[in-house]
Design a protein around this motif. Structure first.
Motif, short mmCIF file in Angstrom:
data_model
loop_
_atom_site.label_atom_id
_atom_site.label_comp_id
_atom_site.label_asym_id
_atom_site.label_seq_id
_atom_site.Cartn_x
_atom_site.Cartn_y
_atom_site.Cartn_z
N ILE A 1 0.85 -1.19 0.00
CA ILE A 1 0.00 0.00 0.00
C ILE A 1 0.89 1.24 0.00
CG2 ILE A 1 -1.86 1.23 1.22
CD1 ILE A 1 -2.63 -1.56 0.27
N PRO A 2 0.70 2.16 -0.94
CA PRO A 2 1.52 3.37 -0.95
C PRO A 2 1.39 4.15 0.36
CG PRO A 2 0.22 3.22 -2.95
CD PRO A 2 -0.25 2.13 -2.04
N ASP A 3 2.50 4.63 0.84
CA ASP A 3 2.52 5.46 2.06
C ASP A 3 3.10 6.81 1.66
OD1 ASP A 3 2.41 6.37 4.64
OD2 ASP A 3 4.10 5.18 5.37
N THR A 4 2.25 7.66 1.13
CA THR A 4 2.70 8.94 0.58
C THR A 4 1.91 10.10 1.18
OG1 THR A 4 1.19 8.60 -1.26
CG2 THR A 4 3.48 8.00 -1.63
N PRO A 5 2.30 10.53 2.37
CA PRO A 5 1.60 11.66 2.98
C PRO A 5 1.77 12.92 2.14
CG PRO A 5 3.56 11.09 4.23
CD PRO A 5 3.42 10.07 3.16
N LYS A 6 0.74 13.73 2.08
CA LYS A 6 0.78 14.95 1.28
C LYS A 6 1.25 16.12 2.15
CE LYS A 6 -2.69 13.20 -1.82
NZ LYS A 6 -3.94 13.40 -2.51
N ILE A 7 2.54 16.23 2.28
CA ILE A 7 3.14 17.29 3.09
C ILE A 7 4.04 18.13 2.20
CG2 ILE A 7 4.61 17.80 5.07
CD1 ILE A 7 3.84 14.99 6.13
N ASP A 8 3.79 19.43 2.14
CA ASP A 8 4.61 20.35 1.34
C ASP A 8 4.82 19.85 -0.08
OD1 ASP A 8 4.86 22.01 3.53
OD2 ASP A 8 6.71 21.04 4.22
N GLY A 9 3.76 19.37 -0.72
CA GLY A 9 3.86 18.93 -2.10
C GLY A 9 4.31 17.50 -2.26
N TYR A 10 4.86 16.88 -1.22
CA TYR A 10 5.29 15.49 -1.29
C TYR A 10 4.06 14.60 -1.44
CZ TYR A 10 7.23 11.00 0.17
OH TYR A 10 7.60 9.68 0.24
#
Length: 138
Positions: free
Chosen positions: A108-117
């Motif tokens: 499962i992707p673990d890609t928090p949306k912090i500062d464009g990330y």
């Protein structure tokens, strides 16, 4: 990512799943009142619908939202999104359950949306609940 750690949100959700599993297995006190039922070949946590009214009085939307976002309801949603092979693990140690859970979580992707990330991720949030809708899970 370099340290191979989960994001804070993923760690919190992983904890809720593990805690829910321990409660329905009877390994810890079931303080959330979680109840597991078999629906076909799959085990799920089920709870009553959030009522619209009690004793003829309508429940305010804000109170319904509080119920919806309670720890018990979050645990239920997260546990029920697990694949059947993980949800149906019973009569084993917590460490074994964690191993199976972590193996699945690695897909499962673990890609928090912090500062464009993580801004290019299709999922609404980084929650396991939303991420599983946009990826092919093993």
């Amino acid at each position: 990512k370099k340290l191979n750690l989960y994001s804070l949100e993923r760690r919190r959700e992983r904890y809720l799943i593990i805690n829910a599993w321990q409660q329905i297995e009877g390994l810890t006190e079931n303080v959330l009142g979680l109840k597991a039922r078999r629906l076909g070949r799959s085990r799920r946590i089920v709870s009553a619908k959030i009522p619209i009214g009690i004793n003829g009085k309508r429940i305010k939307e804000r109170d319904r939202t509080l119920i919806h976002n309670s720890t018990a309801r979050k645990s239920e949603r997260l546990f029920n999104v697990l694949p059947q092979s993980v949800r149906n693990i019973t009569e084993t140690t917590t460490e074994t359950f964690k191993r199976h859970l972590d193996k699945w979580l690695s897909s499962i992707p673990d890609t928090p949306k912090i500062d464009g990330y993580g801004a290019n991720v299709a999922a609404e949030t980084n929650s396991i609940f939303h991420q599983t809708r946009y990826c092919i899970v093993r």
